[in-house]
Design a protein around this motif. Structure first.
Motif, PDB file in Angstrom:
ATOM      1  N   PRO A  21       0.811  -1.231   0.000  1.00  0.00           N
ATOM      2  CA  PRO A  21       0.000   0.000   0.000  1.00  0.00           C
ATOM      3  C   PRO A  21       0.842   1.277   0.000  1.00  0.00           C
ATOM      4  O   PRO A  21       0.305   2.365  -0.202  1.00  0.00           O
ATOM      5  N   THR A  24       3.533   5.082  -4.109  1.00  0.00           N
ATOM      6  CA  THR A  24       2.959   6.378  -4.489  1.00  0.00           C
ATOM      7  C   THR A  24       2.537   6.330  -5.952  1.00  0.00           C
ATOM      8  O   THR A  24       2.996   5.476  -6.726  1.00  0.00           O
ATOM      9  N   LEU A  65      -0.928   8.529  -2.550  1.00  0.00           N
ATOM     10  CA  LEU A  65      -0.856   7.064  -2.513  1.00  0.00           C
ATOM     11  C   LEU A  65      -1.642   6.509  -3.706  1.00  0.00           C
ATOM     12  O   LEU A  65      -2.795   6.889  -3.914  1.00  0.00           O
ATOM     13  N   ILE A  67      -2.994   3.632  -4.103  1.00  0.00           N
ATOM     14  CA  ILE A  67      -4.181   2.869  -3.687  1.00  0.00           C
ATOM     15  C   ILE A  67      -5.382   3.783  -3.440  1.00  0.00           C
ATOM     16  O   ILE A  67      -6.530   3.393  -3.661  1.00  0.00           O
ATOM     17  N   SER A  68      -5.092   5.009  -3.018  1.00  0.00           N
ATOM     18  CA  SER A  68      -6.165   5.953  -2.717  1.00  0.00           C
ATOM     19  C   SER A  68      -6.766   6.557  -3.984  1.00  0.00           C
ATOM     20  O   SER A  68      -7.789   7.231  -3.926  1.00  0.00           O
ATOM     21  N   HIS A  69      -6.117   6.338  -5.129  1.00  0.00           N
ATOM     22  CA  HIS A  69      -6.577   6.940  -6.387  1.00  0.00           C
ATOM     23  C   HIS A  69      -7.168   5.923  -7.346  1.00  0.00           C
ATOM     24  O   HIS A  69      -7.212   6.162  -8.562  1.00  0.00           O
ATOM     25  N   ASP A  70      -7.617   4.802  -6.795  1.00  0.00           N
ATOM     26  CA  ASP A  70      -8.281   3.778  -7.618  1.00  0.00           C
ATOM     27  C   ASP A  70      -9.405   4.424  -8.432  1.00  0.00           C
ATOM     28  O   ASP A  70     -10.237   5.147  -7.878  1.00  0.00           O
TER      29      ASP A  70
END
Lengths: 165, 352
Positions: A21, A24, A65, A67-70
């Protein structure tokens, strides 16, 4: 938690299984998608070399990150030209000597594209400089960069007028 | 960066439950948190991503004339919202004087309120820092401390709060809405922050799991809209934290100040409301002598925490300047260099 994400990068859907996770958005672009035009300068949000557009807005990809921008749409320097035809901001950087070594240039150009879209600076060089303050250039090509942004902004406005006429 | 578990709850109540677990931290945009994690200053076991929580990204104009701002509204969107910028021009100016356009596009309202100090010793994990490692001491106290606090500091910690945004917010009596394990509560922004005392690691009154969901400004903010400024001195004109800043709002009728608001940034561990100065301003003439008396009152309790005696006089002069500019009136258009005392006529080189 499932660490697989899906992004639309330069118009192409990319599905990526993250190993960790901590990845970046910057490292994902460079290390996983081989899009090395986006540069890693300070990696701490201070230099702007990693600037990309996320859903149309310029941000520092080193402080995002992945993962936060899926699901996000990403535009990088590799996606701005149309084939051999340079984006007007790219062409203006060449015309006005807006770079020397070129390391900061992808970030400068992505930042300039974001700035023009934000439409806050008008044709005031002081406002352009302030709105480009998140991008450092150690070669000191700032004078050319400001001229390039003003010129590209003008040529994009003219092109838009022609299109809507 | 230490590894962590990543969770993305779908509701505010799920987020609060997830973040109440010890070792958890909320992740919004991450512009400050990821920087701290990369440096090993913050080492959370679990990140609770709140960026997809519904309903927290709106700017609402309330029936009573107040304004409610969701915690996930991005700094740039708030600063450029025409209605908001007209109602709260000093807040918009403060937002635009901070960070860079890229960071303002990402950074959220809630994150801005809870950002950590930029004290170099806090960031340097080889240094002693009571805020980062309680009980280890404070290397800033006898180190490079020309930019450190002059109000409200203690022997344990002399760090300052870095936010620009929060300075006009405390001047305007902003309130934060907090969702916690015991439900919803609200608290004045000024009361959210704690002074360091012997426990500088406790920076605010939030409990584990507490999530800031919104910020509210009272209807009275509009009475200051015509005479409101934010002024910020920094070591370079753009993209730098405040050395000293001041938010000033005046309500002027027939040449007299009827009501005044004043707060300072860069001087303490919290955005510093200067009520003794406001008391002097209310009812007085809007002139240089009044402004200087107000400035003296605002800094009456100040004392240097190191090589920063100059900040006390600088703060007084910035207060006078901010009040003078506020009295002249809020400019019709945002300054080309927001918050800068060096801002000149648009397009004219300020060093010419």
């Amino acid at each position: 938690m499932n660490l697989s994400i899906s992004l639309t990068v330069n118009g192409v859907r990319r599905d990526v299984e993250l190993s960790d996770p901590r990845v970046t958005l910057l490292d994902l672009l460079r290390e996983r998608l081989d899009l090395t035009g986006t540069k890693k300068g300070c990696d701490r949000g201070q230099c702007g070399a990693c600037t990309v557009l996320v859903d149309g807005r310029r941000i520092n990809s080193c402080l995002a990150l992945a993962i936060s921008h899926d699901g996000a749409g990403i535009l990088t320097i590799e996606g701005v030209a149309r084939g051999d035809q340079l984006h007007p901001v790219q062409a203006a950087f060449i015309a006005h000597d807006g770079f020397q070594c070129g390391f900061c240039t992808p970030g400068q150009i992505m930042s300039a594209i974001g700035l023009i879209e934000e439409a806050q600076a008008g044709d005031d060089p002081e406002r352009i400089r302030e709105c480009m303050s998140g991008n450092l250039c150690r070669c000191g090509a700032y004078a050319g960069i400001t001229e390039a942004v003003l010129d590209a902004q003008q040529s994009l406005a003219t092109a838009n007028q022609r299109r809507s006429a | 960066m230490k590894n962590f578990e990543y969770v993305r709850p779908a509701s505010v109540s799920d987020a609060v439950a997830a973040a109440a677990v010890p070792g958890s931290a909320y992740l919004a945009s991450g512009t400050n948190l990821l920087d701290l994690m990369k440096g090993g200053i913050s080492r959370p076991d679990r990140l609770v991503d709140v960026t997809r929580l519904p309903g927290l990204d709106r700017i609402e104009h309330l029936a009573d004339g107040g304004i409610r701002i969701g915690a996930l509204v991005r700094n740039a969107d708030l600063a450029h919202d025409p209605d908001f910028a007209k109602s709260c021009p000093a807040v918009a100016e403060a937002l635009l004087s901070g960070a860079s356009p890229q960071l303002r596009n990402a950074a959220t309202v809630g994150g801005n309120l809870l950002q950590r100090t930029r004290c170099g010793y806090f960031y340097d994990t080889a240094s002693a820092c009571n805020k980062r490692e309680p009980g280890t001491g404070c290397d800033a106290r006898h180190g490079e401390n020309r930019l450190h606090a002059v109000l409200g500091w203690s022997e344990a910690c002399i760090a300052t709060h870095p936010s620009d945004f929060c300075v006009p917010l405390v001047a305007l009596d902003a309130v934060v809405e907090i969702e916690g394990r015991a439900g919803r509560r609200e608290i004045a922004l000024e009361a959210l922050y704690r002074l360091p005392g012997d426990t500088p690691e406790r920076e605010n009154v939030l409990e584990p799991g507490d999530l800031i969901v919104a910020l509210r400004l009272p209807p009275a903010v509009r009475t200051f809209s015509a005479h409101a400024r934010y002024l910020k001195v920094r070591e370079r004109t753009s993209y730098a934290f405040a050395m000293i800043s001041a938010a000033a709002g005046l309500r002027i009728e027939a040449g007299k100040i009827r009501d005044a608001r004043l707060a300072l940034g860069g001087v303490a561990a919290k955005p510093w409301r200067a009520r003794p100065a406001e008391d002097i301003l209310a009812g007085a003439s809007a002139d240089a002598a009044t402004f200087r008396r107000a400035a003296e009152a605002a800094l009456a309790d100040a004392k240097p925490s190191g090589d920063n005696l100059f900040k006390i006089e600088l703060a007084k002069r910035i207060i006078v300047r901010a009040l003078t500019l506020a009295a002249v009136g809020t400019p019709a258009r945002m300054s080309a260099l927001p918050g800068s005392p060096f801002a000149s006529v648009s397009g004219v080189l300020h060093d010419a």
